[in-house]
Design a protein around this motif. Structure first.
Motif, PDB file in Angstrom:
ATOM      1  N   UNK A  90       0.849  -1.191   0.000  1.00 54.16           N
ATOM      2  CA  UNK A  90       0.000   0.000   0.000  1.00 54.16           C
ATOM      3  C   UNK A  90       0.884   1.241   0.000  1.00 54.16           C
ATOM      4  N   UNK A  91       0.602   2.182  -0.892  1.00 53.87           N
ATOM      5  CA  UNK A  91       1.310   3.456  -0.860  1.00 53.87           C
ATOM      6  C   UNK A  91       0.790   4.271   0.331  1.00 53.87           C
ATOM      7  N   UNK A  92       1.486   5.370   0.626  1.00 56.66           N
ATOM      8  CA  UNK A  92       1.170   6.125   1.846  1.00 56.66           C
ATOM      9  C   UNK A  92      -0.268   6.637   1.869  1.00 56.66           C
ATOM     10  N   UNK A  93      -0.776   7.042   0.719  1.00 57.89           N
ATOM     11  CA  UNK A  93      -2.139   7.578   0.671  1.00 57.89           C
ATOM     12  C   UNK A  93      -3.153   6.483   1.011  1.00 57.89           C
ATOM     13  N   UNK A  94      -2.914   5.291   0.473  1.00 56.56           N
ATOM     14  CA  UNK A  94      -3.806   4.162   0.767  1.00 56.56           C
ATOM     15  C   UNK A  94      -3.654   3.737   2.229  1.00 56.56           C
ATOM     16  N   UNK A  95      -2.411   3.632   2.676  1.00 57.76           N
ATOM     17  CA  UNK A  95      -2.129   3.196   4.031  1.00 57.76           C
ATOM     18  C   UNK A  95      -2.776   4.115   5.079  1.00 57.76           C
ATOM     19  N   UNK A  96      -2.790   5.403   4.780  1.00 60.98           N
ATOM     20  CA  UNK A  96      -3.337   6.353   5.758  1.00 60.98           C
ATOM     21  C   UNK A  96      -4.816   6.080   6.026  1.00 60.98           C
ATOM     22  N   UNK A  97      -5.488   5.477   5.049  1.00 57.76           N
ATOM     23  CA  UNK A  97      -6.905   5.172   5.231  1.00 57.76           C
ATOM     24  C   UNK A  97      -7.088   4.104   6.313  1.00 57.76           C
ATOM     25  N   UNK A  98      -6.213   3.124   6.323  1.00 59.17           N
ATOM     26  CA  UNK A  98      -6.260   2.082   7.347  1.00 59.17           C
ATOM     27  C   UNK A  98      -5.951   2.692   8.714  1.00 59.17           C
ATOM     28  N   UNK A  99      -4.878   3.469   8.755  1.00 54.61           N
ATOM     29  CA  UNK A  99      -4.416   3.992  10.039  1.00 54.61           C
ATOM     30  C   UNK A  99      -5.413   4.988  10.636  1.00 54.61           C
ATOM     31  N   UNK A 100      -6.029   5.784   9.780  1.00 49.80           N
ATOM     32  CA  UNK A 100      -7.010   6.755  10.288  1.00 49.80           C
ATOM     33  C   UNK A 100      -8.197   6.013  10.899  1.00 49.80           C
ATOM     34  N   UNK A 101      -8.606   4.911  10.266  1.00 57.71           N
ATOM     35  CA  UNK A 101      -9.731   4.153  10.822  1.00 57.71           C
ATOM     36  C   UNK A 101      -9.370   3.535  12.171  1.00 57.71           C
ATOM     37  N   UNK A 125       3.037   9.713   5.003  1.00 60.87           N
ATOM     38  CA  UNK A 125       2.065   9.009   5.837  1.00 60.87           C
ATOM     39  C   UNK A 125       1.461   9.872   6.955  1.00 60.87           C
ATOM     40  N   UNK A 126       2.301  10.605   7.664  1.00 65.68           N
ATOM     41  CA  UNK A 126       1.799  11.413   8.784  1.00 65.68           C
ATOM     42  C   UNK A 126       0.789  12.443   8.325  1.00 65.68           C
ATOM     43  N   UNK A 127       1.169  13.200   7.300  1.00 66.19           N
ATOM     44  CA  UNK A 127       0.284  14.259   6.805  1.00 66.19           C
ATOM     45  C   UNK A 127      -1.003  13.672   6.233  1.00 66.19           C
ATOM     46  N   UNK A 128      -0.878  12.547   5.531  1.00 67.55           N
ATOM     47  CA  UNK A 128      -2.063  11.942   4.915  1.00 67.55           C
ATOM     48  C   UNK A 128      -3.033  11.473   5.995  1.00 67.55           C
ATOM     49  N   UNK A 129      -2.504  10.883   7.050  1.00 68.51           N
ATOM     50  CA  UNK A 129      -3.372  10.419   8.134  1.00 68.51           C
ATOM     51  C   UNK A 129      -4.037  11.610   8.826  1.00 68.51           C
ATOM     52  N   UNK A 130      -3.260  12.676   9.042  1.00 64.18           N
ATOM     53  CA  UNK A 130      -3.826  13.878   9.666  1.00 64.18           C
ATOM     54  C   UNK A 130      -4.983  14.420   8.831  1.00 64.18           C
ATOM     55  N   UNK A 131      -4.801  14.459   7.532  1.00 69.78           N
ATOM     56  CA  UNK A 131      -5.849  14.986   6.652  1.00 69.78           C
ATOM     57  C   UNK A 131      -7.112  14.132   6.749  1.00 69.78           C
ATOM     58  N   UNK A 132      -6.941  12.815   6.745  1.00 69.89           N
ATOM     59  CA  UNK A 132      -8.124  11.947   6.816  1.00 69.89           C
ATOM     60  C   UNK A 132      -8.888  12.147   8.110  1.00 69.89           C
ATOM     61  N   UNK A 133      -8.157  12.451   9.184  1.00 71.86           N
ATOM     62  CA  UNK A 133      -8.802  12.627  10.487  1.00 71.86           C
ATOM     63  C   UNK A 133      -9.228  14.079  10.712  1.00 71.86           C
ATOM     64  N   UNK A 134      -8.883  14.966   9.783  1.00 76.84           N
ATOM     65  CA  UNK A 134      -9.099  16.415   9.943  1.00 76.84           C
ATOM     66  C   UNK A 134      -8.349  16.962  11.145  1.00 76.84           C
ATOM     67  N   UNK A 135      -7.182  16.432  11.390  1.00 78.04           N
ATOM     68  CA  UNK A 135      -6.339  16.887  12.499  1.00 78.04           C
ATOM     69  C   UNK A 135      -5.211  17.774  11.948  1.00 78.04           C
ATOM     70  N   UNK A 136      -4.651  18.620  12.810  1.00 73.76           N
ATOM     71  CA  UNK A 136      -3.423  19.320  12.409  1.00 73.76           C
ATOM     72  C   UNK A 136      -2.216  18.378  12.502  1.00 73.76           C
TER      73      UNK A 136
ATOM     74  N   UNK B  97       6.533  18.506   0.442  1.00 70.85           N
ATOM     75  CA  UNK B  97       6.304  17.112   0.790  1.00 70.85           C
ATOM     76  C   UNK B  97       5.361  16.994   1.976  1.00 70.85           C
ATOM     77  N   UNK B  98       5.223  18.080   2.722  1.00 68.08           N
ATOM     78  CA  UNK B  98       4.357  18.062   3.900  1.00 68.08           C
ATOM     79  C   UNK B  98       2.892  18.323   3.546  1.00 68.08           C
ATOM     80  N   UNK B  99       2.616  19.254   2.620  1.00 67.60           N
ATOM     81  CA  UNK B  99       1.193  19.531   2.364  1.00 67.60           C
ATOM     82  C   UNK B  99       0.630  18.745   1.183  1.00 67.60           C
ATOM     83  N   UNK B 100       1.517  18.215   0.306  1.00 67.12           N
ATOM     84  CA  UNK B 100       1.004  17.486  -0.869  1.00 67.12           C
ATOM     85  C   UNK B 100       0.141  16.272  -0.512  1.00 67.12           C
ATOM     86  N   UNK B 101       0.461  15.491   0.543  1.00 67.74           N
ATOM     87  CA  UNK B 101      -0.426  14.361   0.858  1.00 67.74           C
ATOM     88  C   UNK B 101      -1.836  14.830   1.216  1.00 67.74           C
TER      89      UNK B 101
END
Ligand code: FAD
Ligand code: AMP
Lengths: 252, 317
Positions: A90-101, A125-136, B97-101
């Motif tokens: 899983x790429x980071x964008x896909x992986x973040x979906x699992x981790x956010x859940x 991964x960190x930023x993608x997970x934050x976005x999915x959760x709407x967290x900073x 790299x921080x905001x693109x995801x």
């Protein structure tokens, strides 16, 4: 509160990389917990030792072998672990979906994740997970403190470093300098064998890779490799300067 | 359209932006190349990039004076959606790299990270990037109505302005969230030398220079003689001999100069991952078995305090 630390298992830095059938082959290599993730585990433990009441859960997604890294995290001191077992990459964008859940199911309010993965060299991964959760999020963190629900610390940015403050919940990605990860002690290794390591299957998370992995190759640049003996100092210095000027033509 | 988010610093368009323009042009797509400029008091930036693209979108707002990942991702995702962008190019800087995801997730798009080559075939994009601490080159594909890519700095040739008259500029309205991370202090990197990222020559030192004074005496002296930037290993950054901003490697900076001179550096993989793409590598180390020699084009096995002054003397001849 609950703290999640994401764990990846990667090739030991001392090991050579091998490619076969268009992919990196790891079957016969030594794998270890990504150092960047060790910083995350260590930081979670230190936050708790500084007086924060927290349950710490290590989470990993990957093949059966990944549980070795989770065992290391348990031996370092985390309370329990969750392993989503899959051989799908899983790429980071896909992986973040699992981790956010998982973060939602566990009602976590702080996630620690490695700043850069030593296998895919990904920072996402960190930023993608934050976005999915709407967290900073704060990335490349080199110092961290938690008082009540307020995080303060320091992290690296494009042209230097910044001090920051933010409120939980949040995702923090780690960086060298944040701490010195501890080694598991024998009593802690023994204790960790009784800790919970829960297996989950990937299906329930409804995730598919966003990227297609086509091939991998090791491209090493051909190097001239003219190494001089430095016993005769002036001769070696003059020869090197001559080579750089007249053969490589990289200096005037 | 192909949307490029302009990176700029100190009132100038950054080199990474010109490199992204090349990446966009080389795709050979029909779609117009659009530059998005985010910031405050950025009229000169917009005018500068207008010489190289088809269209410029400008969000010149006080709220954008300070970079924030949530603001930047909200702004970029909104413009990409409104403009029906098919490809979004973002710089492979720390911030990019921080905001693109976040942008990729807002757009439900795939993310290609740290791209070093990019080709289009219909709506499939094929990219290469480095993995395993820059030891492996991997080819990946992304398909979709929109794809987000970060472009690794220093790989594509910087684009030159076009002969035509400058592109038209449009102001855009943005719905921005309130920033949640408060910046309470800032330490800027400062150096009188050329920056590591843009230097043609880098002279780096490791534990083998002996001390902080040794670094000044050997590494800085050689760098000044060659007009080079200076770099350091983590070992000596950790020891406090040099600032972190000079660290080269996995957790420091990535450089690919035409000449990299490694002085008293063993060549651990984490260091190599930040410099192994340099065109010519020179190593000075007293241990003939040091791994750095495996990837060196030229080198001397010997003692730094003896060799470096001799090299300096030779260069001054
Ligand atoms: C997660 C992680 C991230 C890391 N990130 C980075 C990174 O970004 N950058 C980085 O550099 N490292 C990084 N490291 C550390 C890396 O593994 C090495 O420890 C480090 O690069 C070693 O630095 P060095 O070459 O200066 O020191 P050493 O390995 O101690 O090498 C010193 C060399 O100097 C030579 N020497 C000594 N005296 C003399 C003399 N008088 N004359 C000539 N030669 C001499 C020795 O033969 C030796 O080869 C990282 C490690 C980890 C775990
Ligand atoms: N010719 C070369 N040019 C650049 N880097 C190289 C070269 N040969 C090996 N390396 C690097 O040396 C390190 C160790 O290689 P290996 O032991 O083959 O995994 C890796 O970081 C490689 O990228």
């Amino acid at each position: 509160m609950r703290i999640l630390t994401f764990i990846r298992q990667v090739l030991d830095a001392e090991e050579s990389v091998h490619v076969s059938n268009n992919a990196v082959a790891l079957e016969n290599s030594k794998l270890v917990m990504d150092t960047m993730d060790e910083y995350g585990v260590e930081e979670a433990l230190r936050l708790r030792e500084s007086g924060v009441e927290a349950e710490i859960i290590a989470v990993a997604v990957g093949s059966a072998r990944v549980q070795e890294a989770l065992r290391t995290a348990l031996a370092m001191g985390v309370d329990r672990a969750i392993h989503v077992e899959t051989d799908v990459r899983l790429d980071a964008i896909a992986l973040s979906k699992v981790l956010a859940q998982i973060a939602q199911q566990e009602e976590a309010t702080l996630i620690l994740s490695g700043g850069q993965q030593a296998d895919w060299d990904s920072h996402a991964l960190g930023a993608a997970t934050a976005e999915r959760l709407h967290w900073p999020q704060v990335t490349w963190t080199s110092a961290l403190e938690l008082k009540g629900t307020t995080l303060t610390g320091k992290h690296d940015v494009d042209d230097g470093s910044e001090s920051f403050t933010l409120e939980l919940p949040a995702v923090i990605t780690t960086q060298q300098g944040l701490n010195e990860p501890r080694y598991p002690t024998l009593p802690n290794i023994m204790k960790s064998k009784k800790k919970e390591l829960r297996k989950e299957s990937l299906e329930q998370f409804n995730v598919t890779p966003k990227l297609k992995f086509v091939s991998a190759e090791i491209q090493v640049k051909d190097r001239v490799n003219k190494i001089l003996d430095g016993k005769d100092v002036p001769a070696a210095a003059s020869q090197l300067v001559n080579l750089l000027r007249n053969e490589a033509r990289v200096i005037a | 359209m192909i949307l490029i988010v302009v990176e700029h610093a100190n009132g100038k368009v950054s080199k990474s932006t010109w490199e992204m323009v090349t990446a966009a042009r080389e795709l050979g797509r029909e779609a117009p190349i659009t530059a998005l400029v985010l910031g405050s008091a950025i009229a000169s930036i917009a005018a500068e990039i207008a010489t190289a693209v088809d269209q410029v979108l400008v969000a010149d707002l006080p709220a954008l004076a300070q970079y924030d990942p949530e603001l930047w991702s909200a702004a970029v995702a909104q413009i990409a959606t409104e403009g029906e962008a098919s490809l979004l190019l973002i710089g492979g800087s720390r911030s990019g790299r921080e905001y693109s995801p976040r942008v990729a997730i807002k757009l439900d798009a795939p993310l290609l990270e740290d791209v070093i080559s990019l080709k289009a075939n219909g709506d499939t994009l094929t990219a290469q990037h480095y993995t395993y601490l820059a030891r492996v080159t991997e080819t990946i594909e992304a398909t979709g109505p929109i794809v987000v890519a970060t472009i690794k700095p220093g790989i594509f040739n910087p684009a030159t302005p076009r002969a035509e008259s400058p592109a038209e500029q449009f102001d855009v309205d943005l719905n921005l969230p309130a920033p949640r991370v408060q910046v309470t202090g800032k330490t800027a990197e400062r150096s009188s030398r050329v920056s590591l990222a843009e230097a043609e020559i880098v002279v780096s030192g490791g534990r083998g220079v002996g001390s902080a004074e040794g670094f000044t005496q050997y590494v800085e002296a050689l760098a000044d003689q060659l007009g080079a930037a200076v770099g350091a290993t983590r070992a000596i950054v950790d020891a406090g001999w040099r600032p972190y901003s000079e660290q080269v490697g996995q957790t420091g900076k990535t450089v690919q100069p035409k000449l990299y001179i490694a002085i008293g550096i063993s060549g651990a993989v984490q260091h190599l991952s930040g410099m192994n793409k340099s065109k010519i590598i020179v190593a000075i180390n007293r241990d003939a078995e040091a791994p750095i020699f495996k990837i060196a084009d030229y080198g001397i096995v010997g003692d730094v305090p003896q060799l470096v002054p001799a090299i300096l003397a030779e260069l001054k001849k």
